[in-house]
Design a protein around this motif. Structure first.
Motif, short mmCIF file in Angstrom:
data_model
loop_
_atom_site.label_atom_id
_atom_site.label_comp_id
_atom_site.label_asym_id
_atom_site.label_seq_id
_atom_site.Cartn_x
_atom_site.Cartn_y
_atom_site.Cartn_z
N THR A 1 46.79 39.26 42.38
CA THR A 1 48.02 39.52 43.12
C THR A 1 48.14 41.01 43.40
OG1 THR A 1 49.34 39.81 41.10
CG2 THR A 1 49.13 37.57 41.98
N TRP A 2 48.92 41.36 44.41
CA TRP A 2 49.07 42.77 44.76
C TRP A 2 49.83 43.51 43.67
CZ3 TRP A 2 53.73 45.22 45.23
CH2 TRP A 2 54.87 44.42 45.41
N GLN A 3 50.75 42.82 42.97
CA GLN A 3 51.44 43.48 41.86
C GLN A 3 50.47 43.85 40.75
OE1 GLN A 3 52.24 40.50 43.16
NE2 GLN A 3 54.46 40.20 43.34
N ALA A 4 49.48 42.98 40.50
CA ALA A 4 48.50 43.25 39.46
C ALA A 4 47.63 44.45 39.82
CB ALA A 4 47.64 42.02 39.23
N VAL A 5 47.21 44.54 41.07
CA VAL A 5 46.36 45.65 41.48
C VAL A 5 47.13 46.97 41.42
CG1 VAL A 5 44.93 46.58 43.33
CG2 VAL A 5 45.01 44.12 42.94
N THR A 6 48.38 46.95 41.87
CA THR A 6 49.20 48.16 41.80
C THR A 6 49.39 48.60 40.35
OG1 THR A 6 50.38 47.48 43.80
CG2 THR A 6 51.41 49.16 42.44
N ALA B 1 40.70 40.38 41.21
CA ALA B 1 39.84 39.18 41.13
C ALA B 1 38.97 39.03 42.38
CB ALA B 1 40.69 37.93 40.90
N GLY B 2 38.57 40.15 42.97
CA GLY B 2 37.71 40.12 44.14
C GLY B 2 38.41 39.75 45.43
N ARG B 3 39.73 39.65 45.42
CA ARG B 3 40.46 39.22 46.63
C ARG B 3 40.96 40.39 47.47
NH1 ARG B 3 44.27 34.88 43.33
NH2 ARG B 3 42.54 33.75 42.34
N PHE B 4 40.89 41.60 46.95
CA PHE B 4 41.38 42.77 47.67
C PHE B 4 40.20 43.69 47.97
CE2 PHE B 4 45.07 41.13 45.56
CZ PHE B 4 46.12 41.37 46.43
N ALA B 5 39.88 43.82 49.25
CA ALA B 5 38.80 44.71 49.68
C ALA B 5 39.41 46.02 50.17
CB ALA B 5 38.00 44.06 50.80
N THR B 6 39.08 47.11 49.50
CA THR B 6 39.54 48.43 49.90
C THR B 6 38.36 49.21 50.47
OG1 THR B 6 39.11 49.42 47.73
CG2 THR B 6 41.27 48.37 48.07
N VAL B 7 38.64 50.39 51.00
CA VAL B 7 37.55 51.20 51.56
C VAL B 7 36.56 51.60 50.46
CG1 VAL B 7 38.84 52.08 53.53
CG2 VAL B 7 39.01 53.27 51.33
N THR B 8 37.05 51.74 49.22
CA THR B 8 36.16 52.11 48.11
C THR B 8 35.25 50.96 47.72
OG1 THR B 8 37.82 53.67 47.29
CG2 THR B 8 36.10 52.99 45.76
N THR B 9 35.82 49.79 47.51
CA THR B 9 34.98 48.64 47.14
C THR B 9 34.01 48.28 48.25
OG1 THR B 9 36.65 47.07 47.97
CG2 THR B 9 36.81 47.73 45.66
N GLU B 10 34.44 48.44 49.50
CA GLU B 10 33.56 48.12 50.63
C GLU B 10 32.41 49.13 50.73
OE1 GLU B 10 32.85 45.29 53.71
OE2 GLU B 10 34.21 45.37 51.98
N ALA B 11 32.71 50.41 50.49
CA ALA B 11 31.66 51.43 50.56
C ALA B 11 30.61 51.21 49.47
CB ALA B 11 32.27 52.82 50.44
N VAL B 12 31.06 50.87 48.26
CA VAL B 12 30.12 50.62 47.18
C VAL B 12 29.27 49.39 47.48
CG1 VAL B 12 29.90 50.06 44.72
CG2 VAL B 12 31.60 51.73 45.47
N ALA B 13 29.89 48.35 48.03
CA ALA B 13 29.13 47.14 48.37
C ALA B 13 28.11 47.40 49.46
CB ALA B 13 30.10 46.04 48.80
N LEU B 14 28.45 48.26 50.42
CA LEU B 14 27.54 48.54 51.54
C LEU B 14 26.43 49.51 51.16
CD1 LEU B 14 30.17 48.90 54.40
CD2 LEU B 14 28.42 47.14 54.25
#
Length: 512
Positions: free
Chosen positions: A376-381, A457-470
């Motif tokens: 959930t977005w509350q959890a990520v925040t 839980a892998g449901r929120f893709a940010t610019v950081t997670t996307e850059a590491v994945a790429l």
């Protein structure tokens, strides 16, 4: 504050669990990867910490307290806003086997299995952090007076600073060095991009084990996290021993006088660090526009905006609102903490900066699983606040301590309550530091990788997670675009807060 730092308890519990399971340590010992991972971790960490400390002292001894130093300090927040992942992505495109600079060399560099490139990149990045921390410790008139006395006795520019400045500055940098060491030991996202891959660093190896479905592998990951904490304690002990030996020899006036002056070299070093950062941004920009760029060509075949048209901008929006909410909440919480709690408890708030991030993120995930709030977005925040709050405190605390207590004393004689004094006196006086703390918290939230993966839980893709994945996906153009988007967000926030700060200073001359 207790709700934010609650994951410390399950994090410690998860790390302590392997202590009673001897078979876990046996499996780690028999694993062929762990010894090489340990070597890469130690090499990259030592290069990072020692290199950053040497570069910082070199610049301080050459420039402080000149006008050039003051101007450089004012630019440090912008340099600190340069995200680690974006910096590492630029380094990768510059210095990798098929990077741009490697195309200029007539020979191939040996394969980096010890994490040397990772250590060098972290040394450059952490130098800005140590310089910023040192600038907070050097605003003392007594140090300038001692330096003037040493110069009047015939000691040269460098020798006088080695005798008066360095012996007093090094102990004050202790906690900053501990935070730098802890980050270098436990960093995962940057190590995935720039570190060795087979085997990886110990932090990445622990992360891979913890993501395995086998309970034994997960236990090995927690045991590796505990080993990282043990390494941190060992390096701190070694640092204390080295300081005890070096400190006894610093500051001794033997009568020998050296006229060596390194101001030109220090100024050149600050320029070189800025050029390295600019080169990273330049190569990212060039790759983001490259329409076909194959090895060993020095420049792309053509430039186009096709990559930007195909880019996923949902990551930008997700990162933006997560960072905004986290930084606003973090600044408000730190302000209330400074108002309502004694300063002797501040050290506990800084614990996430000196502990490995992996078990803390796993501890957050365990709590979220229990209350069924993962993803959930509350959890990520909430997960971001564990790191946003300590950095915000570091920025805001010095300004808070400089508040004149007589303002509050006079207000109390008028019968004002504590809340009214906070809102009507302290916050107006702290508007500019509050804006700086907000920008710092925003940039810290943008950089979060492990908390976003675990709590989201892998449901929120940010610019950081996307850059590491790429970074390992073979698409350098999209990697460059996501890294640039990661730079744009904190840079935009710093520019915005700077303009607001100047506007406040224009209409309220006393706050300049």
């Amino acid at each position: 504050m207790s709700l934010i730092f609650l994951p410390l308890l399950p994090g410690f519990a998860l790390m302590a669990a392997p202590l009673v399971a001897s078979e876990v340590w046996l499996h780690i010992w028999l694993d062929p990867q762990w010894s090489f991972a340990l070597l890469a971790t130690l090499v990259s960490t030592l290069i990072s910490v020692v290199g950053a400390l040497c570069l910082s002292l070199f610049i301080v001894c050459g420039l402080w307290p000149s006008a050039r130093w003051q101007g450089y300090v004012r630019r440090l927040p912008v340099l600190l806003a340069f995200p680690h992942v974006a910096f590492a992505s630029g380094f990768l495109l510059l210095f990798s086997d098929h990077g741009w600079l490697m195309r200029l060399l007539p020979f191939e560099l040996p394969v980096d299995k010890e994490g040397v490139a990772l250590g060098i990149m972290l040394a450059f990045k952490e130098t800005w952090f140590l310089l910023w921390f040192a600038s907070l410790q050097l605003n003392q008139q007594q140090l300038e007076q001692q330096l003037t006395i040493a110069r009047s006795l015939g000691y040269g520019p460098l020798h006088s600073r080695l005798l008066t400045l360095v012996p007093q500055l090094l102990p004050r940098l202790g906690w900053a060095l501990v935070a730098t060491t802890a980050y270098s030991l436990s960093v995962v996202d940057v190590a995935v991009i720039l570190g060795p891959s087979n085997p990886p660093t110990l932090a990445v190896l622990a992360w891979q084990w913890m993501n395995d479905s086998d309970p034994l592998q997960q236990a090995k990951g927690m045991a590796a996290s505990l080993l990282l904490l043990t390494l941190l304690a060992g390096l701190i002990l070694v640092g204390r021993i080295v300081w005890h030996w070096v400190g006894a020899r610093l500051g001794q006036f033997s009568g020998y006088r050296s006229a060596l002056d390194i101001r030109i070299f220090s100024a050149g070093m600050t320029t070189s660090l800025a050029i390295i950062g600019f080169a990273a941004v330049a190569i990212l920009s060039l790759w983001s526009l490259a329409d076909g760029w194959f090895y060993p060509a020095l420049f792309p075949n053509s430039l186009s905006l096709s990559g930007w048209q195909l880019a996923d901008y949902d990551t930008l929006l997700t990162t933006l609102w997560l960072a905004l909410v986290s930084s606003l909440l973090g600044t408000a919480i730190v302000l209330l903490w400074l108002e309502g709690c004694p300063r002797r408890f501040d050290l506990w708030v800084l614990l996430p900066l000196i502990l490995p991030a992996l078990p803390l993120a796993a501890g957050q995930y365990q709590i979220l699983l229990r209350i069924e709030q993962e993803g959930t977005w509350q959890a990520v925040t909430w997960s971001h606040l564990l790191w946003v709050v300590p950095y915000t405190l570091l920025v805001l605390k010095p300004a808070w301590l400089r508040l004149d207590p007589r303002h509050a004393l006079v207000a109390r004689t008028f019968g004002w309550s504590g809340w009214k004094i906070l809102w009507c006196i302290k916050i107006p006086l702290l508007l500019r530091p509050l804006l700086g703390a907000l920008a710092m918290g925003f940039s810290v939230s943008v950089e979060q990788y492990l908390p976003t993966l675990y709590a989201g839980a892998g449901r929120f893709a940010t610019v950081t997670t996307e850059a590491v994945a790429l970074s390992s996906g073979g698409d350098p153009q999209q990697l460059a675009i996501q890294a640039l988007l990661q730079i744009v967000l904190p840079a935009g926030m710093f520019i915005f807060t700077l303009q607001i700060s100047r506007l406040i200073g224009h209409y309220r001359q006393g706050l300049r």
